[in-house]
Scaffold this motif. Structure first.
Motif, PDB file in Angstrom:
ATOM      1  N   ARG A  19      59.869  53.568  36.355  1.00 49.18           N
ATOM      2  CA  ARG A  19      59.722  52.315  37.097  1.00 49.18           C
ATOM      3  C   ARG A  19      60.197  51.182  36.206  1.00 49.18           C
ATOM      4  O   ARG A  19      59.736  51.037  35.070  1.00 49.18           O
ATOM      5  CB  ARG A  19      58.255  52.111  37.464  1.00 49.18           C
ATOM      6  N   VAL A  21      60.779  46.957  36.012  1.00 46.80           N
ATOM      7  CA  VAL A  21      60.319  45.718  36.637  1.00 46.80           C
ATOM      8  C   VAL A  21      60.972  44.535  35.930  1.00 46.80           C
ATOM      9  O   VAL A  21      61.130  44.540  34.711  1.00 46.80           O
ATOM     10  CB  VAL A  21      58.779  45.597  36.540  1.00 46.80           C
ATOM     11  N   TYR A  67      63.946  50.290  45.882  1.00 49.11           N
ATOM     12  CA  TYR A  67      64.157  48.932  45.366  1.00 49.11           C
ATOM     13  C   TYR A  67      63.279  47.989  46.167  1.00 49.11           C
ATOM     14  O   TYR A  67      63.326  47.982  47.400  1.00 49.11           O
ATOM     15  CB  TYR A  67      65.632  48.546  45.524  1.00 49.11           C
ATOM     16  N   ARG A  69      61.667  43.849  46.282  1.00 48.63           N
ATOM     17  CA  ARG A  69      61.709  42.484  45.768  1.00 48.63           C
ATOM     18  C   ARG A  69      60.625  41.693  46.486  1.00 48.63           C
ATOM     19  O   ARG A  69      60.571  41.676  47.711  1.00 48.63           O
ATOM     20  CB  ARG A  69      63.080  41.875  46.032  1.00 48.63           C
ATOM     21  N   ARG A  82      59.862  38.946  41.928  1.00 50.41           N
ATOM     22  CA  ARG A  82      59.569  40.114  41.095  1.00 50.41           C
ATOM     23  C   ARG A  82      60.356  41.271  41.696  1.00 50.41           C
ATOM     24  O   ARG A  82      60.221  41.588  42.867  1.00 50.41           O
ATOM     25  CB  ARG A  82      58.079  40.430  41.124  1.00 50.41           C
ATOM     26  N   GLU A  84      61.236  45.300  41.500  1.00 46.26           N
ATOM     27  CA  GLU A  84      60.725  46.582  41.020  1.00 46.26           C
ATOM     28  C   GLU A  84      61.609  47.700  41.569  1.00 46.26           C
ATOM     29  O   GLU A  84      61.868  47.760  42.764  1.00 46.26           O
ATOM     30  CB  GLU A  84      59.294  46.783  41.494  1.00 46.26           C
ATOM     31  N   GLN A  86      62.095  51.934  41.374  1.00 42.35           N
ATOM     32  CA  GLN A  86      61.543  53.215  40.962  1.00 42.35           C
ATOM     33  C   GLN A  86      62.560  54.308  41.241  1.00 42.35           C
ATOM     34  O   GLN A  86      63.330  54.216  42.196  1.00 42.35           O
ATOM     35  CB  GLN A  86      60.266  53.534  41.741  1.00 42.35           C
TER      36      GLN A  86
END
Length: 110
Positions: A19, A21, A67, A69, A82, A84, A86
């Motif tokens: 993951r 970030v 994905y 946001r 933010r 992120e 994975q």
């Protein structure tokens, strides 16, 4: 090839997941500004392969990524998101066919 997509010469080691970030700034119109802090799916898959190799795998099969946001703050001059990403899959290792043959020929002992 088996039903799970793994070749007979490949042995699954186990699941692998990463993951990443980061935060991204944007302008008042919601457009992202160029940033090196924003992870993407390609970086997550590359990190997934590195993690699998450190664990002793030869590669990763069944790779998928996600994905996301989310807005952290929004104002009249700029926004902040933010991000992120994975990625996950199954780590696999190649099985040496000669070792398999030797194991079959070896007598079973107590």
């Amino acid at each position: 090839m088996s039903a799970n997509g793994i070749r007979p010469s490949m042995m699954p080691i186990g699941p692998v997941r990463v993951r990443l970030v980061g935060t991204v700034r944007g302008d008042a119109n919601g457009q992202e500004t160029a940033s090196v802090n924003a992870p993407n799916a390609a970086e997550a898959v590359a990190a997934l392969n590195r993690v699998a190799q450190v664990s002793g795998a030869d590669g990763v099969m069944g790779v998928a990524s996600d994905y996301r946001r989310a807005a952290i703050a929004a104002g009249p001059l700029q926004s902040l998101w933010r991000v992120e990403v994975q990625a996950w899959g199954t780590a696999v290792a190649a099985v040496d066919e000669t070792e398999k043959a030797e194991d079959k020929d070896a007598p079973e002992g107590d």
